[in-house]
Scaffold this motif. Structure first.
Motif, PDB file in Angstrom:
ATOM      1  N   TYR A 434       0.834  -1.196   0.000  1.00  0.00           N
ATOM      2  CA  TYR A 434       0.000   0.000   0.000  1.00  0.00           C
ATOM      3  C   TYR A 434       0.875   1.255   0.000  1.00  0.00           C
ATOM      4  N   HIS A 435       0.413   2.248  -0.759  1.00  0.00           N
ATOM      5  CA  HIS A 435       1.090   3.539  -0.880  1.00  0.00           C
ATOM      6  C   HIS A 435       2.446   3.412  -1.577  1.00  0.00           C
ATOM      7  N   ARG A 436       2.658   2.326  -2.296  1.00  0.00           N
ATOM      8  CA  ARG A 436       3.880   2.141  -3.089  1.00  0.00           C
ATOM      9  C   ARG A 436       3.439   1.744  -4.498  1.00  0.00           C
ATOM     10  N   PRO A 437       2.946   2.706  -5.285  1.00  0.00           N
ATOM     11  CA  PRO A 437       2.290   2.387  -6.565  1.00  0.00           C
ATOM     12  C   PRO A 437       3.202   1.692  -7.569  1.00  0.00           C
ATOM     13  N   LEU A 438       4.474   2.084  -7.653  1.00  0.00           N
ATOM     14  CA  LEU A 438       5.354   1.459  -8.628  1.00  0.00           C
ATOM     15  C   LEU A 438       5.572  -0.014  -8.303  1.00  0.00           C
ATOM     16  N   GLU A 439       5.825  -0.315  -7.014  1.00  0.00           N
ATOM     17  CA  GLU A 439       6.011  -1.703  -6.625  1.00  0.00           C
ATOM     18  C   GLU A 439       4.736  -2.507  -6.830  1.00  0.00           C
ATOM     19  N   THR A 440       3.580  -1.889  -6.548  1.00  0.00           N
ATOM     20  CA  THR A 440       2.297  -2.576  -6.763  1.00  0.00           C
ATOM     21  C   THR A 440       2.075  -2.897  -8.234  1.00  0.00           C
ATOM     22  N   LEU A 441       2.380  -1.918  -9.102  1.00  0.00           N
ATOM     23  CA  LEU A 441       2.217  -2.134 -10.544  1.00  0.00           C
ATOM     24  C   LEU A 441       3.087  -3.286 -11.013  1.00  0.00           C
ATOM     25  N   LEU A 442       4.362  -3.296 -10.590  1.00  0.00           N
ATOM     26  CA  LEU A 442       5.265  -4.351 -11.030  1.00  0.00           C
ATOM     27  C   LEU A 442       4.836  -5.709 -10.484  1.00  0.00           C
ATOM     28  N   ALA A 443       4.414  -5.742  -9.212  1.00  0.00           N
ATOM     29  CA  ALA A 443       4.009  -7.012  -8.606  1.00  0.00           C
ATOM     30  C   ALA A 443       2.774  -7.584  -9.298  1.00  0.00           C
ATOM     31  N   THR A 444       1.766  -6.749  -9.525  1.00  0.00           N
ATOM     32  CA  THR A 444       0.538  -7.245 -10.165  1.00  0.00           C
ATOM     33  C   THR A 444       0.782  -7.607 -11.622  1.00  0.00           C
ATOM     34  N   PHE A 445       1.709  -6.909 -12.283  1.00  0.00           N
ATOM     35  CA  PHE A 445       2.057  -7.270 -13.653  1.00  0.00           C
ATOM     36  C   PHE A 445       2.698  -8.658 -13.688  1.00  0.00           C
ATOM     37  N   GLY A 446       3.571  -8.920 -12.723  1.00  0.00           N
ATOM     38  CA  GLY A 446       4.163 -10.251 -12.640  1.00  0.00           C
ATOM     39  C   GLY A 446       3.128 -11.319 -12.354  1.00  0.00           C
ATOM     40  N   ILE A 447       2.156 -11.003 -11.481  1.00  0.00           N
ATOM     41  CA  ILE A 447       1.089 -11.963 -11.185  1.00  0.00           C
ATOM     42  C   ILE A 447       0.257 -12.237 -12.432  1.00  0.00           C
ATOM     43  N   SER A 448       0.003 -11.208 -13.240  1.00  0.00           N
ATOM     44  CA  SER A 448      -0.789 -11.401 -14.469  1.00  0.00           C
ATOM     45  C   SER A 448      -0.084 -12.360 -15.416  1.00  0.00           C
ATOM     46  N   ILE A 449       1.256 -12.221 -15.550  1.00  0.00           N
ATOM     47  CA  ILE A 449       2.013 -13.136 -16.421  1.00  0.00           C
ATOM     48  C   ILE A 449       1.946 -14.558 -15.877  1.00  0.00           C
ATOM     49  N   ALA A 450       2.071 -14.681 -14.551  1.00  0.00           N
ATOM     50  CA  ALA A 450       2.019 -16.012 -13.942  1.00  0.00           C
ATOM     51  C   ALA A 450       0.657 -16.658 -14.149  1.00  0.00           C
ATOM     52  N   LEU A 451      -0.423 -15.881 -14.009  1.00  0.00           N
ATOM     53  CA  LEU A 451      -1.764 -16.429 -14.197  1.00  0.00           C
ATOM     54  C   LEU A 451      -1.996 -16.827 -15.656  1.00  0.00           C
ATOM     55  N   GLN A 452      -1.472 -16.047 -16.583  1.00  0.00           N
ATOM     56  CA  GLN A 452      -1.600 -16.415 -17.999  1.00  0.00           C
ATOM     57  C   GLN A 452      -0.900 -17.748 -18.278  1.00  0.00           C
ATOM     58  N   GLN A 453       0.301 -17.914 -17.734  1.00  0.00           N
ATOM     59  CA  GLN A 453       1.035 -19.149 -17.959  1.00  0.00           C
ATOM     60  C   GLN A 453       0.339 -20.327 -17.303  1.00  0.00           C
ATOM     61  N   LEU A 454      -0.231 -20.100 -16.112  1.00  0.00           N
ATOM     62  CA  LEU A 454      -0.972 -21.162 -15.432  1.00  0.00           C
ATOM     63  C   LEU A 454      -2.168 -21.599 -16.280  1.00  0.00           C
ATOM     64  N   ALA A 455      -2.881 -20.626 -16.872  1.00  0.00           N
ATOM     65  CA  ALA A 455      -4.023 -20.960 -17.731  1.00  0.00           C
ATOM     66  C   ALA A 455      -3.574 -21.739 -18.957  1.00  0.00           C
ATOM     67  N   LYS A 456      -2.425 -21.385 -19.532  1.00  0.00           N
ATOM     68  CA  LYS A 456      -1.911 -22.129 -20.683  1.00  0.00           C
ATOM     69  C   LYS A 456      -1.581 -23.562 -20.299  1.00  0.00           C
ATOM     70  N   ASN A 457      -1.002 -23.744 -19.120  1.00  0.00           N
ATOM     71  CA  ASN A 457      -0.648 -25.092 -18.685  1.00  0.00           C
ATOM     72  C   ASN A 457      -1.882 -25.957 -18.461  1.00  0.00           C
ATOM     73  N   ILE A 458      -2.972 -25.338 -17.988  1.00  0.00           N
ATOM     74  CA  ILE A 458      -4.184 -26.102 -17.663  1.00  0.00           C
ATOM     75  C   ILE A 458      -5.050 -26.321 -18.902  1.00  0.00           C
ATOM     76  N   PHE A 459      -5.295 -25.251 -19.682  1.00  0.00           N
ATOM     77  CA  PHE A 459      -6.269 -25.311 -20.776  1.00  0.00           C
ATOM     78  C   PHE A 459      -5.633 -25.318 -22.166  1.00  0.00           C
ATOM     79  N   GLY A 460      -4.326 -25.127 -22.238  1.00  0.00           N
ATOM     80  CA  GLY A 460      -3.684 -25.090 -23.538  1.00  0.00           C
ATOM     81  C   GLY A 460      -3.713 -23.697 -24.147  1.00  0.00           C
ATOM     82  N   THR A 461      -3.133 -23.585 -25.317  1.00  0.00           N
ATOM     83  CA  THR A 461      -3.017 -22.276 -25.971  1.00  0.00           C
ATOM     84  C   THR A 461      -4.166 -21.982 -26.938  1.00  0.00           C
ATOM     85  N   GLN A 462      -4.927 -22.996 -27.310  1.00  0.00           N
ATOM     86  CA  GLN A 462      -6.025 -22.768 -28.252  1.00  0.00           C
ATOM     87  C   GLN A 462      -7.242 -22.187 -27.533  1.00  0.00           C
TER      88      GLN A 462
END
Length: 641
Positions: A434-462
């Motif tokens: 909280y109150h650290r916007p740059l760190e929050t942006l970077l952390a949530t951006f990393g989480i978004s990439i991780a969630l995308q990769q997790l979805a690819k592993n589970i459901f595939g790329t199609q």
């Protein structure tokens, strides 16, 4: 005479005269056997009239086979049969004539056209609506004046309202082009004034077809559409080319071509009597060329001054191919009226598309607006919560085959899944930043990439299908210009439901009261016994859960892939920032503005969607410069962030 009648009555009473037998198709054909076997365009009408007058149901099939050259005649008996396979014309039953000598009946193109016109009359009254529509399509593709009478005859008995409307419009279009009198044609044209039909516009444009003309004086016997001015309405080069094509002026050639012609006609050191050494100026070369042209040795040409004079001495115009001025005046007025109506309806259709797109952006952004407004957290993983909701809907459809029931179940399940994921993300990551916007942006951006990769592993790329229920198939068609798919209507209704639900939660519940208190003054809210930490957790979970439900709705409309969240994260942030951070009404206003702007730019530049996106972003940047707090500015912590 009286004695003959008495004799007939007496014989009938004695059973010696058989009752009259109902006429069959073969009997009628034998009556006109020579004409059926060797039909002529002018005389075949007698046969067709008798066939139609008979009212026999097998007439339509015979006309079809006759037109397609599938009728044969037994030369020994003179009887007619259908070929391939050999069948009786009345019963349709297969017959076996092994020793018969059969001759093919091959009507020419003109006869087949007459037969086709008669066949249309049967098809227009066919009990099967599909065949009636096919007949109308055939008439629309190849309009002919002979089709007016059978088409009008079929109007009165038409039971289907939609087909009846189309028949009436088609009659008007045929009469507009082919009716016998000016009054009938003008009346038919005026009857088209209320339609938006593309066929009607095509008919009027055919009537208003023009051809170019040029003359020394404007002819009295042409229906002039407009006068063309060389240099303004038409280039001078093109205008002079029309004079040349009409034989009203000689062709112009280049200086290089003149030199070549002179070089080819040098005789004894001179050209047309002018010494070669005198051909060092343009005027002398032109003079020599003119002499050659007078002798017939080269094609004639002209000077710039003569060309300008020729242009000034002639009238250039466009004339209607339709000679009747009253018809073209009526067609111009009705076509202008139709085009105005089309423009208004296109605007309405564009507005519906904009509302539909705005509802999608609102659903995608409302959760982000809540979390961003209350907590000041820039959540770059918001799009992945939308993706999680869409995949939840897909999983529910695999478990529950009934698409309607699976959709009903998917909405709360998607909310629960993404609510839990949002709470976990807030407890494990966000609360420490909280109150650290740059760190929050970077952390949530990393989480978004991780969630995308997790979805690819589970459901595939199609892409995975999220199928809508059958009752959402198709579109609501208001007229030929305005329509909207039922899925878009459902998303719009869902957006309205969410708007009402969120307003109820924020304004009528204890949670909403505490959220608004923390939003406006967290310190004062804490002193009143409200736990801001708990409110932040619930608020982040609520925003994530709403994103999950939005994912189910968006998945019905868009492709479900691991990257689908990236397609909406930018628009979601733009919607929140333009509308006003943390404000529900601001989010609605921002979604409406961005949806309308995007559809408007796409309408003006439909071939380049990337350019449309660029223009939209540039406009929003300029808008933020003048109104940095958005359309509906929020007071409190969000306004200070």
């Amino acid at each position: 005479m009286i004695r003959a009648l008495l004799a007939i009555v007496l014989l009938a009473a004695m059973g010696l005269v058989a009752p009259a037998k109902a006429q069959d198709l073969q009997t009628i054909l034998q009556t006109h056997a020579e004409e059926v076997a060797n039909p002529g365009r002018r005389s075949v009408g007698v046969v067709i009239d008798d066939l139609i007058a008979s009212g026999l149901p097998q007439v339509a099939e015979f006309l079809q086979n006759w037109q397609s050259r599938d009728v044969v005649q037994d030369e020994a008996t003179g009887l007619f049969y259908y070929a391939k396979p050999l069948r009786d014309v009345d019963t349709g039953e297969t017959v076996d004539l092994p020793d018969a000598s059969l001759s093919e009946i091959r009507p020419n193109g003109g006869v087949r056209k007459v037969i086709g016109g008669a066949l249309v009359q049967f098809q227009l009254s066919d009990p099967d609506p599909t065949r009636r529509i096919d007949a109308l399509d055939a008439i629309a593709r190849a309009p002919d004046p002979d089709q007016i009478e059978p088409l009008e005859a079929s109007v009165n008995g038409e039971p289907d309202a939609a087909i009846l409307e189309r028949k009436q419009a088609l009659v008007a279009m045929l009469k507009a082009r082919f009716a016998g009198t000016t009054e009938d044609r003008v009346a038919a044209i005026q009857s088209l004034s209320g339609t938006l039909s593309l066929d009607a516009r095509a008919t009027l444009n055919q009537i208003l077809t023009t051809q170019a003309g040029v003359a020394a004086m404007l002819p009295d016997d042409v229906n002039v559409a407009r006068i063309l001015s060389p240099g303004n309405d038409i280039s001078e080069v093109e205008a002079y080319g029309r004079l040349v094509d009409a034989g009203l002026a000689p062709a112009r050639i280049s200086n290089a071509a003149i030199k070549e012609a002179l070089a080819a006609n040098i005789d004894g050191g001179a050209v047309a009597g002018i010494p070669v050494h005198d051909l060092n100026t343009l005027d002398r070369r032109f003079e020599a060329y003119t002499r050659l042209a007078d002798q017939g040795l080269v094609a004639p040409t002209t000077t710039d001054e003569a060309a300008a004079a020729s242009l000034a001495d002639h009238v250039f115009y466009e004339a209607y191919t339709e000679d009747d001025a009253a018809v073209t005046v009526a067609a111009e007025a009705v076509l202008a009226s139709i085009e105005r109506n089309v423009a208004l309806n296109q605007t309405a259709d564009l507005a519906l598309d904009a509302m539909s797109l705005a509802s999608i952006y609102f659903l995608a952004a409302i959760g982000l607006a809540i979390t961003f407004g209350v907590m000041g957290v820039i959540n770059m993983a918001h799009g992945e919560f939308i993706m999680m909701g869409a995949y939840t809907g897909y999983v529910m459809q695999q478990l529950i085959p009934d698409y309607t029931l699976s959709l009903i179940v998917a909405l709360p399940v998607a909310f629960a899944v993404t609510f839990g994921a949002g709470v976990a993300m807030e407890r494990l990551v966000i609360r420490w930043l909280y109150h650290r916007p740059l760190e929050t942006l970077l952390a949530t951006f990393g989480i978004s990439i991780a969630l995308q990769q997790l979805a690819k592993n589970i459901f595939g790329t199609q892409a995975r299908p999220l199928t809508s229920p059958g009752w959402l198939d198709g579109a609501l068609v208001i007229n030929e210009v305005v329509s909207i798919s039922y899925i878009r209507i459902a998303i719009f209704v869902l957006a309205l439901i969410f708007l009402g639900l969120i307003l109820f939660i924020l304004n009528k519940t204890r949670l909403g009261l505490e959220v608004r208190a923390v939003t406006q003054n967290p310190g004062m809210a804490a002193s009143m016994g409200i736990n801001p930490d708990r409110i932040n957790m619930l608020t982040f979970g609520l925003g994530s859960g709403i994103a999950g439900i939005a994912g189910v709705a968006i998945g019905l409309y868009a492709k479900v892939t691991s990257e689908m969240g990236a397609d909406y994260i930018v628009q979601s942030f733009m919607t929140v920032v333009v509308g006003g951070v943390g404000n529900v009404w601001g989010t609605l206003a921002g979604a409406s503005m961005i949806g309308t702007l995007q559809k408007g730019i796409e309408f003006l530049n439909p071939s380049n969607t990337l350019a449309a996106q660029t223009y939209m972003i540039l406009f929003i940047i300029l808008f933020i410069q003048f109104r940095p707090k958005g359309i509906v500015a929020l007071k409190g912590r969000a306004a200070e962030a």
